[in-house]
Design a protein around this motif. Structure first.
Motif, PDB file in Angstrom:
ATOM      1  N   PRO A 205       0.816  -1.214   0.000  1.00  0.00           N
ATOM      2  CA  PRO A 205       0.000   0.000   0.000  1.00  0.00           C
ATOM      3  C   PRO A 205       0.852   1.269   0.000  1.00  0.00           C
ATOM      4  CG  PRO A 205      -0.786  -1.562   1.652  1.00  0.00           C
ATOM      5  CD  PRO A 205       0.538  -2.054   1.190  1.00  0.00           C
ATOM      6  N   THR A 206       1.970   1.251   0.750  1.00  0.00           N
ATOM      7  CA  THR A 206       2.836   2.422   0.828  1.00  0.00           C
ATOM      8  C   THR A 206       3.482   2.712  -0.518  1.00  0.00           C
ATOM      9  OG1 THR A 206       3.314   1.853   3.132  1.00  0.00           O
ATOM     10  CG2 THR A 206       4.754   3.458   2.084  1.00  0.00           C
ATOM     11  N   ILE A 207       4.004   1.679  -1.168  1.00  0.00           N
ATOM     12  CA  ILE A 207       4.629   1.863  -2.485  1.00  0.00           C
ATOM     13  C   ILE A 207       3.593   2.327  -3.502  1.00  0.00           C
ATOM     14  CG2 ILE A 207       5.699   0.640  -4.417  1.00  0.00           C
ATOM     15  CD1 ILE A 207       7.169  -1.074  -2.363  1.00  0.00           C
ATOM     16  N   ALA A 208       2.401   1.739  -3.459  1.00  0.00           N
ATOM     17  CA  ALA A 208       1.353   2.136  -4.400  1.00  0.00           C
ATOM     18  C   ALA A 208       0.966   3.600  -4.203  1.00  0.00           C
ATOM     19  CB  ALA A 208       0.132   1.236  -4.224  1.00  0.00           C
ATOM     20  N   ILE A 209       0.820   4.024  -2.936  1.00  0.00           N
ATOM     21  CA  ILE A 209       0.515   5.435  -2.649  1.00  0.00           C
ATOM     22  C   ILE A 209       1.638   6.326  -3.161  1.00  0.00           C
ATOM     23  CG2 ILE A 209       0.385   7.137  -0.784  1.00  0.00           C
ATOM     24  CD1 ILE A 209      -2.220   5.879  -1.026  1.00  0.00           C
ATOM     25  N   GLY A 210       2.897   5.925  -2.919  1.00  0.00           N
ATOM     26  CA  GLY A 210       4.037   6.712  -3.376  1.00  0.00           C
ATOM     27  C   GLY A 210       4.098   6.818  -4.887  1.00  0.00           C
ATOM     28  N   LEU A 211       3.871   5.714  -5.596  1.00  0.00           N
ATOM     29  CA  LEU A 211       3.879   5.742  -7.059  1.00  0.00           C
ATOM     30  C   LEU A 211       2.775   6.628  -7.612  1.00  0.00           C
ATOM     31  CD1 LEU A 211       4.546   1.949  -7.804  1.00  0.00           C
ATOM     32  CD2 LEU A 211       6.130   3.852  -8.163  1.00  0.00           C
ATOM     33  N   LEU A 212       1.609   6.551  -6.990  1.00  0.00           N
ATOM     34  CA  LEU A 212       0.490   7.390  -7.424  1.00  0.00           C
ATOM     35  C   LEU A 212       0.791   8.862  -7.180  1.00  0.00           C
ATOM     36  CD1 LEU A 212      -2.465   7.611  -8.421  1.00  0.00           C
ATOM     37  CD2 LEU A 212      -3.172   7.385  -6.026  1.00  0.00           C
ATOM     38  N   SER A 213       1.400   9.167  -6.024  1.00  0.00           N
ATOM     39  CA  SER A 213       1.714  10.545  -5.678  1.00  0.00           C
ATOM     40  C   SER A 213       2.769  11.135  -6.611  1.00  0.00           C
ATOM     41  CB  SER A 213       2.203  10.613  -4.223  1.00  0.00           C
ATOM     42  OG  SER A 213       2.546  11.936  -3.869  1.00  0.00           O
ATOM     43  N   LEU A 214       3.782  10.340  -6.963  1.00  0.00           N
ATOM     44  CA  LEU A 214       4.872  10.834  -7.801  1.00  0.00           C
ATOM     45  C   LEU A 214       4.467  11.006  -9.259  1.00  0.00           C
ATOM     46  CD1 LEU A 214       7.875   8.746  -6.412  1.00  0.00           C
ATOM     47  CD2 LEU A 214       7.509  11.212  -6.160  1.00  0.00           C
ATOM     48  N   SER A 215       3.644  10.101  -9.748  1.00  0.00           N
ATOM     49  CA  SER A 215       3.328  10.092 -11.181  1.00  0.00           C
ATOM     50  C   SER A 215       1.946  10.617 -11.516  1.00  0.00           C
ATOM     51  CB  SER A 215       3.440   8.664 -11.722  1.00  0.00           C
ATOM     52  OG  SER A 215       2.470   7.827 -11.114  1.00  0.00           O
ATOM     53  N   ASP A 216       1.083  10.716 -10.483  1.00  0.00           N
ATOM     54  CA  ASP A 216      -0.314  11.090 -10.685  1.00  0.00           C
ATOM     55  C   ASP A 216      -0.986  10.176 -11.703  1.00  0.00           C
ATOM     56  OD1 ASP A 216      -2.546  12.626 -10.059  1.00  0.00           O
ATOM     57  OD2 ASP A 216      -2.229  13.996 -11.742  1.00  0.00           O
ATOM     58  N   SER A 217      -0.565   8.897 -11.671  1.00  0.00           N
ATOM     59  CA  SER A 217      -1.093   7.907 -12.605  1.00  0.00           C
ATOM     60  C   SER A 217      -1.072   6.539 -11.936  1.00  0.00           C
ATOM     61  CB  SER A 217      -0.255   7.871 -13.889  1.00  0.00           C
ATOM     62  OG  SER A 217      -0.598   6.754 -14.689  1.00  0.00           O
ATOM     63  N   THR A 218      -2.013   5.681 -12.328  1.00  0.00           N
ATOM     64  CA  THR A 218      -2.043   4.320 -11.789  1.00  0.00           C
ATOM     65  C   THR A 218      -1.220   3.343 -12.627  1.00  0.00           C
ATOM     66  OG1 THR A 218      -4.082   3.863 -13.028  1.00  0.00           O
ATOM     67  CG2 THR A 218      -4.308   4.629 -10.730  1.00  0.00           C
ATOM     68  N   VAL A 219      -0.671   3.789 -13.749  1.00  0.00           N
ATOM     69  CA  VAL A 219       0.112   2.894 -14.605  1.00  0.00           C
ATOM     70  C   VAL A 219       1.324   2.318 -13.864  1.00  0.00           C
ATOM     71  CG1 VAL A 219       1.517   2.733 -16.705  1.00  0.00           C
ATOM     72  CG2 VAL A 219      -0.678   3.944 -16.751  1.00  0.00           C
ATOM     73  N   PRO A 220       2.103   3.148 -13.150  1.00  0.00           N
ATOM     74  CA  PRO A 220       3.235   2.572 -12.405  1.00  0.00           C
ATOM     75  C   PRO A 220       2.794   1.546 -11.358  1.00  0.00           C
ATOM     76  CG  PRO A 220       3.497   4.941 -12.596  1.00  0.00           C
ATOM     77  CD  PRO A 220       2.103   4.631 -13.055  1.00  0.00           C
ATOM     78  N   VAL A 221       1.632   1.751 -10.766  1.00  0.00           N
ATOM     79  CA  VAL A 221       1.122   0.788  -9.786  1.00  0.00           C
ATOM     80  C   VAL A 221       0.847  -0.556 -10.469  1.00  0.00           C
ATOM     81  CG1 VAL A 221      -0.697   0.295  -8.109  1.00  0.00           C
ATOM     82  CG2 VAL A 221       0.115   2.644  -8.411  1.00  0.00           C
ATOM     83  N   THR A 222       0.248  -0.504 -11.656  1.00  0.00           N
ATOM     84  CA  THR A 222      -0.029  -1.726 -12.418  1.00  0.00           C
ATOM     85  C   THR A 222       1.258  -2.445 -12.778  1.00  0.00           C
ATOM     86  OG1 THR A 222      -2.065  -0.790 -13.337  1.00  0.00           O
ATOM     87  CG2 THR A 222      -1.069  -2.635 -14.525  1.00  0.00           C
ATOM     88  N   ILE A 223       2.258  -1.713 -13.236  1.00  0.00           N
ATOM     89  CA  ILE A 223       3.544  -2.315 -13.611  1.00  0.00           C
ATOM     90  C   ILE A 223       4.191  -2.970 -12.393  1.00  0.00           C
ATOM     91  CG2 ILE A 223       5.882  -1.817 -14.419  1.00  0.00           C
ATOM     92  CD1 ILE A 223       4.657   0.419 -16.157  1.00  0.00           C
TER      93      ILE A 223
END
Length: 447
Positions: A388-406
């Protein structure tokens, strides 16, 4: 080779083992999932109120991660004593520690009352929770696996995994009902405490059930013939290090996918999409209900076709599905969101449902509690604790869910590759005759 009579316990003991492990696992995971859901919905506001919503949620999830980080320590301690003095005694301790710590969270003053001491106390209690859960899963799985008939071991042992869904269903269900009936202010003021205080009842029920459980045949043989290891944690690290790594590889990616689907999506749906918090909770509740049936289903299939094959199918299916998850969630439709979560959880069930049997089967009896617990909980650090922490961080940095999916797809690819490199264990004997193996009680094939 043992006879069928020695290969399994009497039916009444088998039923008690399944019931005791199922109820105990359900109650333990109720406490643990409750904390995860509360981190997404409540703790960011009442323990970290001086930060913006996303940062407050990130800090709340970091306290969630603390519990995972100490779980291997709990696994090592529980494994040591579980392999030396018995599985049952350790399981009684874990449920008392887990339930008591959860009740204490329900009694904690908030940041508005005592300031920074509130989140610090929350972290300390969370550590106790993590230590207790670190020893819980392995004991519950072994209580079933070590007395189940080989041809039904996957199905019967999967009820430890079902306990996770029941715990998730109970925790999210209580939060869903309370958040639906109460106003936002009332829920944040006192309503969130009720599910935590309910653990006082949970402890009593869990103790009653577990006191009726008997010790496993495998440990009885170890004890009777003086074969119990004096240092099981050391022994499993020396003798089966690759199996510990295999368990981590099989486990971590499934954990990452699950906590993104369940914990991260609660925050994403409420904070990013602006939908009512009940939407995410409803999806989690329906998903947990479905997995009450899909875990045993896939585990039963693995009794016929093998643990490895089901894990590979689940991982590859999940990789194919993940690119569709967030586009469907972004529609904002409650029905579509529920469908997206359920579809992902089907593939997760194929991986997770078989894990209890497969992990137990990988380790020798004399250090099986240590090996199963350590492998399972070490995977939790790189898997569920940080997801959850990494997913929140990826979303915050990129403003996209694509990095979360990858991120999730890479983790799932590791599951598939590790499963391909791990031996099939379906049908092996976990309780061989000690007389025929004078130097050690070996319940798994050579690594």
């Amino acid at each position: 080779m043992s006879t069928p009579h020695h290969d399994t316990a009497p039916a009444v003991q088998m039923r008690r083992a399944v019931t005791g492990s199922l109820i105990g696992s359900s109650l333990e995971w109720y406490d643990y999932f409750l904390y995860g859901a509360a981190s997404a919905l409540v703790f960011n506001k009442i323990f970290f109120p001086s930060f913006d919503p996303l940062t407050g949620t990130l800090l709340a999830f970091l306290t969630f991660s603390v519990g995972f980080i100490v779980r291997p320590i709990g696994a090592a301690v529980a494994g040591h004593f579980g392999d030396r003095i018995g599985r049952k005694k350790v399981m009684l301790v874990t449920i008392v520690a887990m339930g008591t710590s959860t009740v204490l969270i329900g009694l904690l003053p908030t940041y508005a009352t005592i300031g920074v001491a509130a989140p610090l106390m929350l972290v300390l209690i969370r550590i106790v929770q993590g230590l207790a859960l670190g020893g819980e899963w392995g004991g519950g799985a072994l209580m079933i696996a070590e007395r189940a008939p080989a041809h039904r071991r996957g199905f019967l042992t999967s009820f430890v995994q079902v306990g996770a869904s029941i715990g998730n269903l109970l925790s999210t269900g209580m939060l869903f009902v309370l958040s639906s009936l109460l106003t936002q202010d009332a829920f944040l003021s006192w309503g969130w405490r009720i599910p935590f205080l309910f653990s006082a009842v949970v402890v009593l029920v869990g103790l009653y059930v577990r006191l009726k459980m008997s010790e496993t045949p495998a440990f009885h043989k170890l004890e009777e013939h003086g074969k119990a290891s004096s240092n099981p944690v050391r022994d499993v690290i020396r003798e089966q290090p690759l199996d510990l790594l295999r368990v981590m590889g099989i486990r971590a990616g499934a954990d990452i996918m699950y906590y993104v689907l369940i914990t991260f999506l609660l925050t994403y749906i409420a904070d990013e999409l602006g939908l009512p918090r009940t939407v995410g909770l409803l999806a989690a509740m329906i998903g947990a209900t479905m997995q009450l049936f899909t875990y045993p289903l896939f585990a039963a299939i693995s009794d016929r076709f093998g643990r490895r094959r089901l894990t590979i199918i689940g991982a590859i299916g999940a990789i194919v599905w993940m690119p569709f998850l967030f586009p469907l969630v972004d529609t904002g439709s409650t029905v579509v969101i529920i469908f997206a979560v359920l579809a992902g959880l089907v593939w997760h069930s194929a991986m997770y449902g078989v894990q209890a049997a497969w992990i137990c089967e990988l380790f020798d009896a004399k250090h099986r509690y240590s090996g199963a617990s350590l492998g399972y909980q070490l995977a939790g650090i790189v898997g569920g604790s940080l997801a959850p922490t990494i997913a929140i961080g990826l979303l915050s940095l990129s403003d996209s869910t694509v990095p979360v999916t990858i991120y999730v797809c890479i983790a799932l690819a590791i599951v598939a590759i590790t499963a391909m490199l791990t031996r099939e264990t379906r049908g092996i004997d976990l309780n061989p005759s000690v007389d025929s193996v004078p130097d050690e009680l070996n319940g798994s094939p050579a690594s």
